[in-house]
Structure formats: C-alpha cells, structure tokens
Scaffold this active site. Structure first.
Site, short mmCIF file in Angstrom:
data_model
loop_
_atom_site.label_atom_id
_atom_site.label_comp_id
_atom_site.label_asym_id
_atom_site.label_seq_id
_atom_site.Cartn_x
_atom_site.Cartn_y
_atom_site.Cartn_z
N TYR A 1 -8.64 -11.15 -7.94
CA TYR A 1 -7.62 -11.17 -8.98
C TYR A 1 -7.52 -12.51 -9.70
O TYR A 1 -6.70 -12.67 -10.60
CB TYR A 1 -6.26 -10.83 -8.37
CG TYR A 1 -6.23 -9.50 -7.67
CD1 TYR A 1 -6.21 -8.31 -8.39
CD2 TYR A 1 -6.25 -9.42 -6.28
CE1 TYR A 1 -6.20 -7.08 -7.74
CE2 TYR A 1 -6.24 -8.19 -5.62
CZ TYR A 1 -6.21 -7.03 -6.36
OH TYR A 1 -6.20 -5.82 -5.72
N HIS B 1 -3.66 -10.13 2.83
CA HIS B 1 -5.11 -10.21 2.99
C HIS B 1 -5.46 -11.16 4.13
O HIS B 1 -4.82 -12.19 4.32
CB HIS B 1 -5.75 -10.72 1.69
CG HIS B 1 -5.80 -9.69 0.62
ND1 HIS B 1 -6.01 -9.99 -0.72
CD2 HIS B 1 -5.68 -8.33 0.66
CE1 HIS B 1 -6.01 -8.88 -1.43
NE2 HIS B 1 -5.81 -7.87 -0.61
N ARG C 1 -0.96 -1.19 -6.33
CA ARG C 1 -1.19 -2.49 -5.67
C ARG C 1 -1.99 -3.41 -6.59
O ARG C 1 -1.68 -4.60 -6.72
CB ARG C 1 -1.93 -2.25 -4.36
CG ARG C 1 -2.14 -3.47 -3.48
CD ARG C 1 -2.61 -2.99 -2.11
NE ARG C 1 -3.23 -4.00 -1.28
CZ ARG C 1 -2.56 -4.79 -0.44
NH1 ARG C 1 -1.24 -4.70 -0.36
NH2 ARG C 1 -3.20 -5.67 0.32
N LYS D 1 -2.49 -2.66 7.57
CA LYS D 1 -3.93 -2.59 7.80
C LYS D 1 -4.41 -3.76 8.66
O LYS D 1 -5.30 -3.61 9.49
CB LYS D 1 -4.66 -2.58 6.45
CG LYS D 1 -6.14 -2.29 6.54
CD LYS D 1 -6.73 -2.18 5.15
CE LYS D 1 -8.22 -1.87 5.20
NZ LYS D 1 -8.80 -1.77 3.83
N HIS E 1 -3.81 3.27 -5.13
CA HIS E 1 -4.10 1.84 -5.01
C HIS E 1 -3.94 1.12 -6.34
O HIS E 1 -3.85 -0.11 -6.37
CB HIS E 1 -5.51 1.63 -4.46
CG HIS E 1 -5.58 0.56 -3.42
ND1 HIS E 1 -4.82 0.58 -2.28
CD2 HIS E 1 -6.31 -0.59 -3.36
CE1 HIS E 1 -5.09 -0.48 -1.55
NE2 HIS E 1 -5.99 -1.21 -2.18
N ARG F 1 0.85 -1.19 0.00
CA ARG F 1 0.00 0.00 0.00
C ARG F 1 0.89 1.24 0.00
O ARG F 1 2.02 1.21 0.47
CB ARG F 1 -0.91 0.01 1.23
CG ARG F 1 -1.88 -1.16 1.28
CD ARG F 1 -2.72 -1.13 2.55
NE ARG F 1 -3.65 -2.25 2.59
CZ ARG F 1 -3.36 -3.45 3.09
NH1 ARG F 1 -2.15 -3.66 3.60
NH2 ARG F 1 -4.25 -4.42 3.08
#
Length: 337
Positions: A315, A306, A283, A230, A280, A207
């Site tokens: 993706y 994630h 990323r 995050k 973003h 990020r």
C-alpha cells in the site's frame, strides 16, 4: 496379522485382518502394537496367523504424514482444517505415493499437469501459479515441521524446488462514490446487520470474518478488539463515537452471517471487483485511503495486524509523497547539464 517396525521413523505398525478387512494402527513401541494385536485377536473368531515382526524400509503413504502434521501441529493454525483439506486433495492428485518415494521430480511433473488443467473441473480454466505455489508451500511446510519434531528423519523432498514467479495481483479499492453507493445498498438490504459489518471493515481494516463474528465482549467505548485473527494475535483498533453508538448493545455475538447479502449489495451497486476480492476489497479500501490521507505505513501495519512490513508495503504507493522525486528529477523537468 503382523506387527512390523519401520526402520526410518522407528514406529511399529500393527496390521490386523478380520474377515478380509484390514485395520492398521501405528504405535511408538512394540509392546503397544502387540497389545493392540492381541485385543483384536480376542475379539474375532477368524483364523489368524501368528505375530510376525518384520523389518521394513517402506514408509506409509504421503497422506499419513499429512495427517500426522495436522495432529501434531496443523490443528493449532487458524486455517489448519482448510489447509488439511487442500493437502489431502493434493495427495490424491499425486496418487498418494509412499512417502519415501515422493521426490522433487514427481512434484515437478504434478505441477505441470496441474497448470495444464488436468485436475481442474473445467480444464479450460486451470489454476494460476499462485495456487500451485500455495500447495507447494503447504507441503514443504509439512516436511519441515515433521523434521523439527523428529517425525521425518530424511531431507525434505521439496528442498531446492523453487516457487513459480507470480504476477502481482491488482488490489482493488473503492473510491468515495463507490463507498456511498455500496453503503446505500447495504442499508437497503433485508439483512439488518450488513451495513454495520461493512462500516466496521471500512473503519478499521478488519477482515470480513473478524467483523462478522464480533461479540459484545470485544467492543468497548470507542475501541474494538479483534480476536481469533489470522496471525493469532489480538489487536485493538479505535473507532469513532458515531460508529460505537450504532453497534448493538447485547450479549454474545452481535451480527448474523451476511456474506451472501454483501455479494448481492455489490451487484446492486454495480461495482466490479477482481476475482477473489469480494469482501477483502473493504480491507484494501481502508488501507489505500489510510495511505492516501497521509497515514504512516508502520501504523498501518499494526492496524492491519500484518506479521511483516513487506505485506503492508503493497500500500506504500498510495502515499502522496511516494517516489515523488521521479517528478523532480526526470529529464523533462530537470535535464542534466
């Protein structure tokens, strides 16, 4: 002045009026509330009433519980302060009702008005369903957390209220020619750190904030460890020797802020991006090219940090073999006998 007990949350509220100004404070015990009252009484020359102990079914306003959630839990979240600001704005839009009067109907009416643009600066540009869903999720989480902490003893007022269905947003990514143009503009920027920050994002899927705030201690030969993520979990991603050799060799933070410089570089490169995907896109570009080049979706999940595979599955369609059986088994290529 008064000291009263809330029968639902079991707390004691001390209310002190000095020269017409109210001072209110919540306490866990009656003794603490009385001590606060007595100290306030000694500090003022105004005439005061004797202490009254009142039983009340009234709860504090919704914003009181939002603040309590933040003090007890929210401040530990990486986005806690930003979420608190959104929740306080939500309380204001709702009229900050008493918490025991807040219910699903009030929130449903608010959502309708919100989507109609009633609370927007530009009423012709109302928020999307996703924005309202985030508010919904944030407030529901407040009651769930306080309930688990025994700070809220009744049902969650948003139980049973379903989120709006959202349209899947386009995940823009850069093609090779876009990357070359963008890097050229970044290297021509007056900000000497911009090109390196962008390269780190493209090479690791980081990020923007993770790359921009890198420190010397996070970089080791051919690896970068991202902290303050995050998910609140550190993750280490390998990098090439070429990229490692380009990074500054100095103590402390490696780069200056470069968001505005990046925005200008994107404009000069004439790259059009969906709203809200300025940084973003780097990323997304890493993840998209990783899958197009045959990368494993589970490995991608770990690289991106994630928490669930569902987030990474966005993706999956970039993989060369994704749903390729559609070509083999469609009726034009292979009609059934």
């Amino acid at each position: 002045m008064a000291v009263r007990k809330d029968t639902k949350n079991g707390k004691w509220l001390a209310e002190v009026y000095v020269n017409g100004n109210a001072s209110r404070k919540w306490f866990l015990t009656k003794g603490d509330a009385l001590r606060f009252y007595n100290q306030a009484k000694e500090q003022t020359t105004s005439a005061v009433d004797s202490v009254q102990v009142l039983e009340s079914s009234d709860l504090p306003a919704l914003s009181f519980y939002v603040q309590e959630w933040f003090d007890l839990h929210g401040k530990t979240l990486s986005d806690g302060k930003a979420r608190l600001a959104k929740l306080k704005n939500l309380c204001s839009n709702l009229g900050d009702p008493p918490a025991n009067e807040f219910n699903a109907k009030i929130f449903a009416d608010y959502r309708k008005r919100r989507l109609d643009g009633e609370f927007s600066v530009n009423k012709n540009n109302p928020p999307k369903e996703a924005t309202v869903n985030r508010e919904h999720a944030y407030l529901r989480a407040v009651f769930n957390e306080l309930k688990s902490l025994r700070k809220w003893t009744t049902e969650n007022p948003l139980d049973g209220v379903r989120l709006f269905k959202e349209r899947e947003t386009e995940l823009a990514f850069l093609y090779e020619r876009d990357i070359y143009r963008l890097l050229a503009e970044c290297d021509n920027s007056r900000n000497p750190d911009l090109g390196l920050i962008v390269r780190i994002c493209l090479a690791t899927g980081a990020r923007w904030s993770e790359a921009e705030t890198l420190t010397q201690s996070q970089v080791m030969p051919y690896k970068i460890t991202f902290t303050n993520t995050k998910s609140k979990k550190n993750r280490t991603v390998p990098i090439s020797k070429e990229l490692f050799d380009m990074l500054p060799k100095k103590r402390g933070r490696l780069f200056n802020d470069a968001y505005e410089s990046f925005e200008n570089a994107v404009l000069r490169a004439e790259i059009e991006l969906p709203k809200g995907q300025l940084t973003h896109v780097l990323r997304h570009t890493f993840a998209s090219h990783f899958m197009m080049n045959g990368g494993n979706i589970l490995v991608l999940k770990e690289i991106l940090g994630h928490s669930t595979i569902e987030m990474t599955m966005r993706y999956a369609h970039f993989a060369p073999s994704h749903l390729e059986s559609a070509v083999k088994f469609n009726p034009l290529s292979n009609p059934a006998q």
